[in-house]
Enzyme design. Sequence first.
Site, PDB file in Angstrom:
ATOM      1  N   CYS A   1      -6.734 -17.988   1.131  1.00 44.56           N
ATOM      2  CA  CYS A   1      -5.754 -18.985   1.521  1.00 44.56           C
ATOM      3  C   CYS A   1      -5.278 -19.860   0.174  1.00 44.56           C
ATOM      4  CB  CYS A   1      -6.422 -20.271   2.300  1.00 44.56           C
ATOM      5  SG  CYS A   1      -7.650 -19.495   3.737  1.00 44.56           S
TER       6      CYS A   1
ATOM      7  N   GLU B   1      -5.040  12.076   0.596  1.00 42.02           N
ATOM      8  CA  GLU B   1      -4.704  10.586   0.234  1.00 42.02           C
ATOM      9  C   GLU B   1      -3.909  10.548  -1.075  1.00 42.02           C
ATOM     10  OE1 GLU B   1      -3.767   8.050   1.753  1.00 42.02           O
ATOM     11  OE2 GLU B   1      -3.757   6.506   0.375  1.00 42.02           O
TER      12      GLU B   1
ATOM     13  N   HIS C   1      -5.208  31.751   1.693  1.00 40.35           N
ATOM     14  CA  HIS C   1      -4.509  32.201   2.726  1.00 40.35           C
ATOM     15  C   HIS C   1      -3.121  31.719   2.751  1.00 40.35           C
ATOM     16  CE1 HIS C   1      -8.469  33.007   4.652  1.00 40.35           C
ATOM     17  NE2 HIS C   1      -8.748  31.957   4.289  1.00 40.35           N
TER      18      HIS C   1
ATOM     19  N   TRP D   1      -5.090 -17.667   5.521  1.00 46.49           N
ATOM     20  CA  TRP D   1      -4.911 -16.220   5.688  1.00 46.49           C
ATOM     21  C   TRP D   1      -6.212 -15.855   6.491  1.00 46.49           C
ATOM     22  CZ3 TRP D   1      -2.076 -11.732   5.907  1.00 46.49           C
ATOM     23  CH2 TRP D   1      -2.924 -10.349   5.988  1.00 46.49           C
TER      24      TRP D   1
ATOM     25  N   ARG E   1       0.591 -14.273  -0.525  1.00 46.04           N
ATOM     26  CA  ARG E   1      -0.866 -14.192  -0.263  1.00 46.04           C
ATOM     27  C   ARG E   1      -1.060 -13.948   1.271  1.00 46.04           C
ATOM     28  NH1 ARG E   1      -3.969 -16.705  -4.493  1.00 46.04           N
ATOM     29  NH2 ARG E   1      -5.865 -17.338  -2.953  1.00 46.04           N
TER      30      ARG E   1
ATOM     31  N   GLU F   1       4.768   9.265  -1.999  1.00 44.79           N
ATOM     32  CA  GLU F   1       5.580   8.059  -1.576  1.00 44.79           C
ATOM     33  C   GLU F   1       6.223   7.192  -2.670  1.00 44.79           C
ATOM     34  OE1 GLU F   1       3.774   5.692   1.085  1.00 44.79           O
ATOM     35  OE2 GLU F   1       1.712   5.890   0.105  1.00 44.79           O
TER      36      GLU F   1
ATOM     37  N   LYS G   1       6.773  -1.103   4.774  1.00 47.05           N
ATOM     38  CA  LYS G   1       5.317  -1.670   4.850  1.00 47.05           C
ATOM     39  C   LYS G   1       4.449  -1.312   6.040  1.00 47.05           C
ATOM     40  CE  LYS G   1       1.192  -2.662   2.841  1.00 47.05           C
ATOM     41  NZ  LYS G   1       0.576  -1.607   2.526  1.00 47.05           N
TER      42      LYS G   1
ATOM     43  N   LYS H   1       0.056   9.428  -1.690  1.00 46.13           N
ATOM     44  CA  LYS H   1       0.375   8.178  -2.762  1.00 46.13           C
ATOM     45  C   LYS H   1       1.358   8.723  -3.896  1.00 46.13           C
ATOM     46  CE  LYS H   1      -0.813   5.267  -1.417  1.00 46.13           C
ATOM     47  NZ  LYS H   1      -1.383   5.565  -0.081  1.00 46.13           N
TER      48      LYS H   1
ATOM     49  N   ASN I   1     -10.322 -23.400   0.689  1.00 43.74           N
ATOM     50  CA  ASN I   1     -10.414 -21.875   0.794  1.00 43.74           C
ATOM     51  C   ASN I   1     -11.715 -21.402   0.506  1.00 43.74           C
ATOM     52  OD1 ASN I   1      -9.788 -19.294   0.161  1.00 43.74           O
ATOM     53  ND2 ASN I   1      -8.717 -19.537  -1.585  1.00 43.74           N
ATOM     54  N   GLY I   2     -12.394 -20.642   1.301  1.00 45.10           N
ATOM     55  CA  GLY I   2     -13.797 -20.221   0.887  1.00 45.10           C
ATOM     56  C   GLY I   2     -14.598 -20.067   2.330  1.00 45.10           C
TER      57      GLY I   2
END
Length: 628
Positions: A21, A501, A524, A93, A46, A508, A623, A505, A119-120
């Site tokens: 947050c 992966e 093969h 958030w 955030r 992209e 995104k 990365k 926040n927490g």
Amino acid sequence: MTLHPSDALERKKILEEKFMCGIVGYIGEKKAAPILLDGLTKLEYRGYDSAGIAVDCGENIFIEKTVGRLDALKDKLKNRLPEGTVGIGHTRWATHGRPSDSNAHPHTDCHGNFVVVHNGIIENYLPIKEDLIAKGHKFSSETDTEVIAHLLEEIYRGDFVEAVREVLNKIEGSYSLAFMAKAHPDILICAKQDNPLIIGLGRGENFIASDIPAIINHTRQTYILNDGEIAVVKKNSVQILNRQGKSVDKKIFHVTWNAEAAEKGGYEHFMLKEINEQPKAVRDTMSKRIAKDGGAIILDELNWDKNFLDGIDKIYIVACGTAYHAGLVGKFYIEKLARKLVEVDLASEYRYRDPIVDEKTLVIVVSQSGETSDTLAALKESKRLGAKTLAITNVVGSSIAREAHQVIHTWAGPEIAVASTKAYTTQLILMFMLALYMAQICETLSDERIRELICRLKKIPAQISETLSDVEPIKTFARQYGFNEDVFYIGRALDYDVALEGALKLKEISYIHAEAYASGELKHGTLALIVEGVPVIALATQKSVYEKTLSNIKEVKARDAIVIGIAAAGDTELEKYLDHVIFVPETDELLIPLLTVVPLQLLAYYAAITRGCDVDKPRNLAKSVTVE
Ligand code: AGP
């Protein structure tokens, strides 16, 4: 309402954990509201799903708060901005608890005399809340935060600072807090424990913020609060106290970053910031989900039992892109630990392939954004066919989170860069915990094996930090090979899943053609492409297939490829055959993907820098792919 700490589901529903947050505060001569809203806007990177402000207007403290984006709050405040020059603001958030107007901050006591933003997590809010209810306090939200305002009301006897100090000595947990009191319009108080909080020092005005971007346009002179510190902020003075009420000398921290860099925490790109946030993101995702004695995984959100799992005869993991790659690792975990059959599918394929699904099927969809259209469609198709559905997502209240029968969240915080990094590692961690949780229920692992894996799991955040601590060799490789047009990634078992992966990365964000191959597949076909000077990234950490992988590496070396190895610390064999080896800390080979992916993320990042690419916003990509 009587709350029982033992009621885990109630606790989960109520506990509003807020890792990401934003808090802002202003005290001075100017109108506070525009400054607060501007500060909250600067914190929007955030991410948030609700926001609010409180401004002291003499007679009373004006409060406006709302669920939704910051614009929704600005709309509510249109033509009615309060005049006051002292105030606090907050963006939430959500990680637990759905966003709502009543759960939005700020929160007040029964009579609106005290206002708090937070926040927490307040760990011990339940017993405190019960005690306050017994004393007649009326609550208007489900949050842990509101308890603080009522506790302050209960304790206050005229000394605002002393009362806040007493409140802080009674609450346990991690928090950054900002307080206002109607009877003390010339003071803001804030306190820090685990979550960030800074004081911006102005002339005849002072600022409070969770992060530098919120105040950088007003001042670059700041105090960075440490854990346990309290700040008494007036317009012409700032006093820092420790928990015992003693004054603390603080050095001024002069911010040299520009505004845009400040949003990235001083990193050049969001992607690099998010790669470096992985230790915290993984730690947050694990938090509250490991029993205090370290002997079990707790997934209150699921509440599964043996009866439920015995009723499942097939599991699909369905996702796209990086989330799909995480699903491949999840398959390995669930089959290895819980001995349940798992099929992994690309959402865009699964949804059109008339999948064999019925009420004995569990479909797990994985999605950082929770909005990917193919994944959402696959989820809906699965429900239509009668499957039980579980979502693993990073965004509370997202379409996928709301559509699935059950949801467990990664707590990576907002991921801004298009290339997914911390979402991937938190997805792996969550799937590892899910597999362990299933193993506990199905009794497919001994207690000591479960305890041993949890012990290893808890070390992962620090081991990711260790892996991040030496990027120079990776920068060198990226400069050396960043202009190659083809790069190959090879590995077996979990190493192959991570190789996929790593290749994504690189593709992209640096636009280099990269392919990942199960190293046993090279002969093969792909071996035809391995010629002198072709860079090959070889992952060789899986003991069970190490010798085979080594012989594949020798095959590519024999064709004069340039081979960069990724190995576990202590491997003395690989260096004999390779041009370069990057070592990651030793851990259980099931957990090593959390570590081997990090150098691959950094390699992609620095290769993109070498090629002058737009790292955070690569061409053609979005995104969240909310269209088919
Ligand atoms: C990964 O780096 C890409 N940004 C992309 O493949 C992404 O993982 C994919 O679009 C899935 O997104 P989601 O996790 O939000 O569903």
